[in-house]
Design a protein around this motif. Structure first.
Motif, PDB file in Angstrom:
ATOM      1  N   LYS A 175       6.665  -1.170  -4.835  1.00  0.00           N
ATOM      2  CA  LYS A 175       5.362  -0.799  -4.296  1.00  0.00           C
ATOM      3  C   LYS A 175       4.757   0.319  -5.132  1.00  0.00           C
ATOM      4  CE  LYS A 175       3.022   0.082   0.078  1.00  0.00           C
ATOM      5  NZ  LYS A 175       3.189   0.287   1.531  1.00  0.00           N
ATOM      6  N   THR A 176       3.537   0.114  -5.561  1.00  0.00           N
ATOM      7  CA  THR A 176       2.895   1.077  -6.447  1.00  0.00           C
ATOM      8  C   THR A 176       1.726   1.761  -5.740  1.00  0.00           C
ATOM      9  OG1 THR A 176       1.535  -0.706  -7.369  1.00  0.00           O
ATOM     10  CG2 THR A 176       3.550  -0.142  -8.557  1.00  0.00           C
ATOM     11  N   LYS A 177       1.595   3.054  -5.962  1.00  0.00           N
ATOM     12  CA  LYS A 177       0.513   3.812  -5.345  1.00  0.00           C
ATOM     13  C   LYS A 177      -0.732   3.853  -6.227  1.00  0.00           C
ATOM     14  CE  LYS A 177       3.507   6.847  -2.619  1.00  0.00           C
ATOM     15  NZ  LYS A 177       3.902   8.249  -2.350  1.00  0.00           N
ATOM     16  N   THR A 178      -0.526   3.737  -7.528  1.00  0.00           N
ATOM     17  CA  THR A 178      -1.660   3.873  -8.436  1.00  0.00           C
ATOM     18  C   THR A 178      -1.874   2.606  -9.256  1.00  0.00           C
ATOM     19  OG1 THR A 178      -0.396   4.715 -10.331  1.00  0.00           O
ATOM     20  CG2 THR A 178      -1.116   6.320  -8.674  1.00  0.00           C
TER      21      THR A 178
ATOM     22  N   TYR B 222      -6.074  -5.339  -4.059  1.00  0.00           N
ATOM     23  CA  TYR B 222      -5.493  -6.581  -3.563  1.00  0.00           C
ATOM     24  C   TYR B 222      -4.325  -7.031  -4.431  1.00  0.00           C
ATOM     25  CZ  TYR B 222      -9.118  -7.518  -0.042  1.00  0.00           C
ATOM     26  OH  TYR B 222      -9.939  -7.468   1.069  1.00  0.00           O
ATOM     27  N   THR B 223      -4.432  -6.842  -5.739  1.00  0.00           N
ATOM     28  CA  THR B 223      -3.352  -7.223  -6.648  1.00  0.00           C
ATOM     29  C   THR B 223      -2.116  -6.384  -6.373  1.00  0.00           C
ATOM     30  OG1 THR B 223      -4.982  -7.830  -8.338  1.00  0.00           O
ATOM     31  CG2 THR B 223      -2.707  -7.519  -9.072  1.00  0.00           C
ATOM     32  N   ARG B 224      -2.296  -5.100  -6.160  1.00  0.00           N
ATOM     33  CA  ARG B 224      -1.147  -4.234  -5.868  1.00  0.00           C
ATOM     34  C   ARG B 224      -0.502  -4.618  -4.539  1.00  0.00           C
ATOM     35  NH1 ARG B 224      -4.894  -0.447  -7.666  1.00  0.00           N
ATOM     36  NH2 ARG B 224      -5.062   0.669  -5.674  1.00  0.00           N
ATOM     37  N   ARG B 225      -1.319  -4.929  -3.546  1.00  0.00           N
ATOM     38  CA  ARG B 225      -0.771  -5.349  -2.245  1.00  0.00           C
ATOM     39  C   ARG B 225      -0.005  -6.665  -2.372  1.00  0.00           C
ATOM     40  NH1 ARG B 225      -5.876  -4.695   1.857  1.00  0.00           N
ATOM     41  NH2 ARG B 225      -6.939  -3.162   0.551  1.00  0.00           N
ATOM     42  N   LEU B 226      -0.572  -7.609  -3.122  1.00  0.00           N
ATOM     43  CA  LEU B 226       0.086  -8.906  -3.282  1.00  0.00           C
ATOM     44  C   LEU B 226       1.430  -8.765  -3.990  1.00  0.00           C
ATOM     45  CD1 LEU B 226       0.258 -11.971  -3.172  1.00  0.00           C
ATOM     46  CD2 LEU B 226      -1.147 -12.061  -5.252  1.00  0.00           C
ATOM     47  N   PHE B 227       1.454  -8.015  -5.090  1.00  0.00           N
ATOM     48  CA  PHE B 227       2.703  -7.902  -5.841  1.00  0.00           C
ATOM     49  C   PHE B 227       3.764  -7.136  -5.054  1.00  0.00           C
ATOM     50  CE2 PHE B 227       0.228  -9.700  -9.126  1.00  0.00           C
ATOM     51  CZ  PHE B 227       1.108 -10.190 -10.089  1.00  0.00           C
TER      52      PHE B 227
ATOM     53  N   PHE C  40      -7.675 -14.480  -2.158  1.00  0.00           N
ATOM     54  CA  PHE C  40      -6.467 -14.526  -1.315  1.00  0.00           C
ATOM     55  C   PHE C  40      -6.362 -13.246  -0.495  1.00  0.00           C
ATOM     56  CE2 PHE C  40      -2.036 -13.521  -0.497  1.00  0.00           C
ATOM     57  CZ  PHE C  40      -1.542 -14.709   0.035  1.00  0.00           C
ATOM     58  N   GLY C  41      -6.612 -12.117  -1.157  1.00  0.00           N
ATOM     59  CA  GLY C  41      -6.498 -10.834  -0.480  1.00  0.00           C
ATOM     60  C   GLY C  41      -7.434 -10.701   0.701  1.00  0.00           C
ATOM     61  N   LYS C  42      -8.663 -11.181   0.538  1.00  0.00           N
ATOM     62  CA  LYS C  42      -9.640 -11.093   1.620  1.00  0.00           C
ATOM     63  C   LYS C  42      -9.194 -11.888   2.841  1.00  0.00           C
ATOM     64  CE  LYS C  42     -13.387 -10.554  -1.684  1.00  0.00           C
ATOM     65  NZ  LYS C  42     -14.453 -11.270  -2.423  1.00  0.00           N
ATOM     66  N   GLU C  43      -8.408 -12.944   2.604  1.00  0.00           N
ATOM     67  CA  GLU C  43      -7.973 -13.799   3.711  1.00  0.00           C
ATOM     68  C   GLU C  43      -6.618 -13.402   4.277  1.00  0.00           C
ATOM     69  OE1 GLU C  43      -7.734 -18.599   4.750  1.00  0.00           O
ATOM     70  OE2 GLU C  43      -8.552 -17.889   2.842  1.00  0.00           O
TER      71      GLU C  43
ATOM     72  N   GLU D  19       0.456   2.275 -12.410  1.00  0.00           N
ATOM     73  CA  GLU D  19       1.865   1.938 -12.170  1.00  0.00           C
ATOM     74  C   GLU D  19       2.080   0.432 -12.226  1.00  0.00           C
ATOM     75  OE1 GLU D  19       3.588   5.561  -9.360  1.00  0.00           O
ATOM     76  OE2 GLU D  19       2.483   3.926  -8.426  1.00  0.00           O
ATOM     77  N   LEU D  20       1.231  -0.331 -11.565  1.00  0.00           N
ATOM     78  CA  LEU D  20       1.392  -1.789 -11.606  1.00  0.00           C
ATOM     79  C   LEU D  20       0.947  -2.330 -12.950  1.00  0.00           C
ATOM     80  CD1 LEU D  20       2.233  -4.323 -10.032  1.00  0.00           C
ATOM     81  CD2 LEU D  20      -0.174  -4.627  -9.412  1.00  0.00           C
TER      82      LEU D  20
END
Length: 209
Positions: free
Chosen positions: A157-160, A145-150, A189-192, A163-164
């Protein structure tokens, strides 16, 4: 780069307290962090509840289990062979270290993360959950979720995980309690707003870059 203090405040103002990590002890957090790997919290919680029923989550009771016994208890969490090995290896390491989390943190200092990563079944995310919730250190938990948010906030955009994790550091004013709450808020936040395409654009963070 996003102002992480502002992001933290926006999340807190709009979502309230995260209530994460749900546990009565640090040992329960350790178990939950391992059991939730590659599954959802409901499945992990079922396994954790059964483990609590069988052992009271007492470290010595858990260490007295064979791996086969532990596998049967935590089967609902999936990947139970690997997870049983990780639980026993983590508890054996902590037993050797004396279960004094503050002393362990002081003993290893900046090398704590690398020591945790030597434990079979403990990867980057689990090691950082341990750092934040067990050893009271303010570091970023760069989970999915943190990677998706950032990525939504304009970061590369980070795959691993790594990386983030290397790209983003928490502000120097963050305490370990802030790091705990920040992680919980991002996951809530990610869940919503990050489960499906288009949800983020309707969220209170849309346009924040």
């Amino acid at each position: 780069m996003v102002d992480l203090n502002k992001l933290y405040q926006e999340l807190s103002n709009n979502l309230g307290q995260s209530g994460w990590w749900p546990a009565d002890s640090k040992e329960e957090i350790i178990l939950g962090a391992i059991l939730v790997q590659n599954t959802n919290w409901n499945n992990a919680d079922l396994a954790l509840t059964e483990l609590k029923r069988r052992t009271g989550l007492d470290p010595q009771n858990i260490l007295n289990l064979t791996q086969e016994e532990l596998m049967r208890i935590i089967k609902s969490s999936g990947f139970y062979k690997n997870k049983s090995r990780a639980i026993l290896a983590t508890f054996e390491w902590l037993d050797k270290e004396g279960w004094d989390y503050e002393a362990i943190s002081d003993r290893y200092g900046s090398k704590l993360r690398s020591e945790l990563l030597k434990i079979p079944g403990v990867g980057n995310e689990t090691a950082d959950v341990f750092q934040v919730y067990i050893f009271d250190r303010p570091v970023l938990i760069a989970d999915s979720y943190t990677r998706r948010l950032f990525a939504k906030l304009g970061y590369t955009k980070t795959k691993t995980y790594e990386e983030l994790w290397k790209q983003v550091k928490l502000p120097s004013n963050f305490t370990y309690l802030d790091a705990q709450e920040f992680h919980g808020l991002i996951d809530n936040f990610g869940k919503e707003y990050l489960r499906y395409d288009g949800l983020f654009e309707k969220s209170f963070l849309a346009g924040m870059k």
